[in-house]
Design an enzyme around this catalytic site. Structure first.
Site, PDB file in Angstrom:
ATOM      1  N   ARG A  50       0.723  -1.317  -0.129  1.00  0.00           N
ATOM      2  CA  ARG A  50       0.063  -0.060  -0.009  1.00  0.00           C
ATOM      3  C   ARG A  50       0.933   1.323  -0.135  1.00  0.00           C
ATOM      4  NH1 ARG A  50      -3.704  -0.702   4.923  1.00  0.00           N
ATOM      5  NH2 ARG A  50      -2.698  -2.243   5.406  1.00  0.00           N
ATOM      6  N   LYS A  79       9.448  -0.487   2.439  1.00  0.00           N
ATOM      7  CA  LYS A  79       8.347   0.129   3.499  1.00  0.00           C
ATOM      8  C   LYS A  79       9.130   0.563   4.845  1.00  0.00           C
ATOM      9  CE  LYS A  79       5.013  -1.977   5.623  1.00  0.00           C
ATOM     10  NZ  LYS A  79       3.787  -2.518   6.127  1.00  0.00           N
ATOM     11  N   GLY A 132       3.875 -15.184   6.201  1.00  0.00           N
ATOM     12  CA  GLY A 132       3.209 -14.745   7.548  1.00  0.00           C
ATOM     13  C   GLY A 132       4.278 -14.658   8.590  1.00  0.00           C
ATOM     14  N   THR A 133       3.590 -13.856   9.702  1.00  0.00           N
ATOM     15  CA  THR A 133       4.762 -13.293  10.693  1.00  0.00           C
ATOM     16  C   THR A 133       5.136 -14.637  11.477  1.00  0.00           C
ATOM     17  OG1 THR A 133       2.606 -13.235  11.872  1.00  0.00           O
ATOM     18  CG2 THR A 133       3.566 -11.285  10.971  1.00  0.00           C
ATOM     19  N   TYR A 174      31.856  31.808  -4.030  1.00  0.00           N
ATOM     20  CA  TYR A 174      32.107  30.374  -3.964  1.00  0.00           C
ATOM     21  C   TYR A 174      33.491  30.082  -3.222  1.00  0.00           C
ATOM     22  CZ  TYR A 174      32.948  25.505  -4.630  1.00  0.00           C
ATOM     23  OH  TYR A 174      33.360  24.333  -4.504  1.00  0.00           O
ATOM     24  N   ASN A 223      38.715  39.489   4.815  1.00  0.00           N
ATOM     25  CA  ASN A 223      37.465  39.587   4.214  1.00  0.00           C
ATOM     26  C   ASN A 223      37.681  39.349   2.719  1.00  0.00           C
ATOM     27  OD1 ASN A 223      35.486  41.272   3.114  1.00  0.00           O
ATOM     28  ND2 ASN A 223      35.666  42.686   4.670  1.00  0.00           N
ATOM     29  N   ALA A 258      32.667  40.712  -2.717  1.00  0.00           N
ATOM     30  CA  ALA A 258      31.578  40.113  -3.401  1.00  0.00           C
ATOM     31  C   ALA A 258      31.885  39.371  -4.623  1.00  0.00           C
ATOM     32  CB  ALA A 258      30.552  41.367  -3.608  1.00  0.00           C
ATOM     33  N   SER A 291      36.606  42.759  -4.634  1.00  0.00           N
ATOM     34  CA  SER A 291      35.133  42.067  -5.389  1.00  0.00           C
ATOM     35  C   SER A 291      35.641  41.337  -6.887  1.00  0.00           C
ATOM     36  CB  SER A 291      34.213  43.137  -5.611  1.00  0.00           C
ATOM     37  OG  SER A 291      33.828  43.457  -4.262  1.00  0.00           O
TER      38      SER A 291
HETATM   39  C1  UD1 Z   1      -0.063  -8.543  12.446  1.00  0.00           C
HETATM   40  C2  UD1 Z   1      -0.854  -9.695  13.636  1.00  0.00           C
HETATM   41  C3  UD1 Z   1      -2.142  -8.633  14.132  1.00  0.00           C
HETATM   42  C4  UD1 Z   1      -1.440  -7.387  14.719  1.00  0.00           C
HETATM   43  C5  UD1 Z   1      -0.792  -6.633  13.859  1.00  0.00           C
HETATM   44  C6  UD1 Z   1      -0.187  -5.350  14.461  1.00  0.00           C
HETATM   45  C7  UD1 Z   1      -0.208 -11.907  13.006  1.00  0.00           C
HETATM   46  C8  UD1 Z   1      -0.852 -12.836  12.294  1.00  0.00           C
HETATM   47  N1  UD1 Z   1      -1.171 -10.574  13.045  1.00  0.00           N
HETATM   48  O1  UD1 Z   1      -1.033  -8.278  11.594  1.00  0.00           O
HETATM   49  O2  UD1 Z   1      -2.445  -9.386  15.085  1.00  0.00           O
HETATM   50  O3  UD1 Z   1      -2.629  -6.474  15.106  1.00  0.00           O
HETATM   51  O4  UD1 Z   1       0.390  -7.251  13.194  1.00  0.00           O
HETATM   52  O5  UD1 Z   1       0.378  -4.640  13.543  1.00  0.00           O
HETATM   53  O6  UD1 Z   1       0.771 -11.508  13.272  1.00  0.00           O
HETATM   54  N2  UD1 Z   1       6.122  -9.493   8.073  1.00  0.00           N
HETATM   55  C9  UD1 Z   1       7.142 -10.291   7.925  1.00  0.00           C
HETATM   56  N3  UD1 Z   1       6.923 -11.634   7.159  1.00  0.00           N
HETATM   57  C10 UD1 Z   1       5.730 -11.995   6.938  1.00  0.00           C
HETATM   58  C11 UD1 Z   1       4.588 -11.130   7.082  1.00  0.00           C
HETATM   59  C12 UD1 Z   1       4.787  -9.952   7.636  1.00  0.00           C
HETATM   60  O7  UD1 Z   1       8.456  -9.902   8.075  1.00  0.00           O
HETATM   61  O8  UD1 Z   1       5.684 -12.934   6.593  1.00  0.00           O
HETATM   62  C13 UD1 Z   1       6.357  -8.216   8.934  1.00  0.00           C
HETATM   63  C14 UD1 Z   1       5.789  -6.909   7.923  1.00  0.00           C
HETATM   64  O9  UD1 Z   1       6.857  -6.555   7.304  1.00  0.00           O
HETATM   65  C15 UD1 Z   1       5.377  -6.081   8.978  1.00  0.00           C
HETATM   66  C16 UD1 Z   1       5.002  -6.969  10.331  1.00  0.00           C
HETATM   67  O10 UD1 Z   1       5.548  -8.279  10.034  1.00  0.00           O
HETATM   68  O11 UD1 Z   1       6.556  -5.309   9.448  1.00  0.00           O
HETATM   69  C17 UD1 Z   1       3.543  -7.247  10.316  1.00  0.00           C
HETATM   70  O12 UD1 Z   1       2.692  -7.663   9.368  1.00  0.00           O
HETATM   71  P1  UD1 Z   1       1.538  -6.950   8.743  1.00  0.00           P
HETATM   72  O13 UD1 Z   1       1.189  -7.723   7.507  1.00  0.00           O
HETATM   73  O14 UD1 Z   1       1.527  -5.524   8.849  1.00  0.00           O
HETATM   74  O15 UD1 Z   1       0.780  -7.642   9.957  1.00  0.00           O
HETATM   75  P2  UD1 Z   1      -0.581  -8.536   9.915  1.00  0.00           P
HETATM   76  O16 UD1 Z   1       0.043 -10.045   9.745  1.00  0.00           O
HETATM   77  O17 UD1 Z   1      -1.614  -7.932   9.176  1.00  0.00           O
END
Ligand code: UD1
Ligand code: MG
Length: 465
Positions: A15, A22, A85-86, A367, A378, A381, A406
């Protein structure tokens, strides 16, 4: 066993619609990731940044911060591969956390820049803690479910939540402190059986909470607000600016028009500094007591002594300005400029790698590059140090109490002795010994009555010839 921080920064940041990862988007001049890293305590066993999208850029930035001494502890990176995923991000860190001998793991997000060092410190000091915030419109954040005694009971992502769960206004801030052995075990059992087909870190956190009590601390939303869009970035910058303003105002600094002034997190202002409207101070900037910075001035990575007057619309970058000096209006001090005390740099003067000693003056249109200017000298100019021959840069050394008339060009390399006087309009190509008068001018010719004769010829179209 040590405490190790993990900073999640592998996400794409769709986004933001940007080529820049980011976490490298700036808030008041410092990238979001740098804010996060700088909030870490210095006694950590290390910090691991999880990267993937824009990996090279992020690693280069971390390397530069490390070299510049901006980071509180050793930082390593782990490439998550395609982010799933996180939870997957933490799984990718298992070998590195084992290598670092982690006992406790503190997890933060690289796109959440305004968590204060105090809050991070509390997180690091806790055995099992999750940071949450209470929001009127909880939106897409994960919802926090608690036992009656406040302990964490569950975390549900908005996309997986029931209508009753969606109504919960306490949301997960994505910052945690957990014992590594328990979290490690929970990570190994993760599945992606959810609406987003992701490996959720939240599932592992809830897994840990089944074994040991995990506390929930509610923070100011600003501390946990993430940067997902340009709109978020602007809102975070405004919040950071308010925080920084409050701090420096309490320290005795005047902000003449707070909404228009931007002061970065690594700026240090002394008492009775006055910042006029539209001033921007970024990077490592120090401003001494009683110094006034004029309207529209931009200063980056520079130190200004006390009692300095910077008049409006100056640009100062990697420079030192000594006590009681006056700069501008419309002056540009570039990298390597060093002004001693009571130096005057006036309008439309550009300096680069220029050292001016006490009381030296260059008040208009000059310059000065690759040069040293002695005490009390001094510069008139329109004086130019011709420091570049198209291939190499050369230096101009100017003594004390010199007067440079100058519109003089000083063709470097050149040494001008103490007490020299150079006549206006000279092109100086040879060294000038102390106390000499140097002149280099074409002889002037006055032709009596020549002007009307020339005008007549011009009208006939024969001109000067
Ligand atoms: C996550 C949490 C959510 C919480 C929110 C807070 C999970 C599943 N959910 O949401 O409960 O309210 O954060 O901000 O954890 N990232 C990685 N690798 C990945 C995915 C994400 O490094 O595979 C990083 C992103 O760059 C970001 C951070 O983890 O810095 C959070 O990821 P983002 O997708 O913004 O959060 P959500 O998973 O939506
Ligand atoms: Mg996500």
């Amino acid at each position: 066993m040590s405490t190790v921080a993990v900073i999640l920064a592998a996400g794409l940041g769709t986004r933001m619609k940007s080529r820049l990862p980011k976490v490298l988007h700036p808030i008041l001049g410092d990238p979001s990731l740098l804010w996060v890293l700088r909030a870490l305590p210095s006694d950590l066993g290390g910090a691991v940044v999880v990267v993937h999208h824009g990996k090279e850029q992020v690693e280069r930035a971390i390397g530069a911060w490390q070299t510049a001494g901006l980071l509180p502890c050793p930082i390593s990176t782990v490439d998550q591969g395609v982010p799933l995923g996180t939870g997957h991000a933490l799984q990718a860190c298992i070998p590195e956390l084992d290598r670092l001998g982690a006992g406790q793991v503190v997890i933060l997000c690289g796109d959440v820049p305004l968590t204060t060092p105090g809050t991070v410190q509390r997180l690091c000091a806790s055995e099992a803690l999750l940071l949450a915030m209470d929001l009127q419109t909880p939106g897409a954040y994960g919802r926090v479910l608690q036992h009656p005694d406040g302990r964490l009971a569950g975390l549900v992502e908005a996309k997986d939540a029931t209508p009753e769960q969606l109504a919960v206004q306490r949301v997960n801030g994505g910052a945690y402190s957990l014992p590594w052995p328990a979290l490690r075990l929970a990570l190994l059992g993760l599945t992606n059986d959810n609406a987003q087909r992701e490996y959720y870190l939240t599932d592992a956190v809830v897994g840990v909470a089944r074994e040991i009590p995990v506390a929930v601390e509610v923070c100011e939303p600003e501390e946990l607000a993430g940067m997902n869009s340009r709109h978020d970035q602007a809102a975070l910058q405004a919040a950071a600016q308010r925080r920084i303003e409050r701090h420096w105002m309490a320290e005795g600094v005047t902000f003449l028009h707070p909404g228009s002034i931007l002061v970065g997190p690594r700026v240090h202002l002394h008492q009775d500094v006055i910042l006029e409207p539209g001033v921007r101070l970024e990077g490592a900037v120090v401003v001494g007591e009683g110094t006034q910075i004029g309207q529209g001035t931009v200063i980056t990575d520079s130190t200004l002594g006390p009692g300095v007057e910077v008049r409006p619309y100056c640009v100062i970058e990697r420079a030192l300005v000594g006590e009681g000096s006056k700069v501008g209006p419309f002056a540009r001090l570039r990298e390597g400029t060093e002004l001693a005390e009571k130096v005057h740099i006036g309008n439309f003067v550009e300096t680069k790698k220029a050292k001016l000693q006490r009381g030296a003056k260059a008040n208009h249109l000059a310059y000065l590059g690759d040069t040293e200017v002695g005490e009390g000298t001094n510069i008139g100019a329109g004086v130019i140090t011709c420091n570049y021959d198209g291939v190499n840069k050369h230096r101009t050394l100017i003594g004390r109490n010199v007067f440079i008339g100058s519109d003089t060009q000083l063709v470097a390399p050149l040494v001008i002795g103490d007490g020299v006087l150079i006549g206006a309009g000279s092109t100086i190509t040879k060294d000038v010994p102390a106390d000499a008068l140097a002149l280099s001018r074409a002889p002037q010719v006055n032709r009596e009555g020549g002007a009307p004769r020339l005008r007549t010829r011009q009208r006939k179209g024969t001109g000067l010839s």
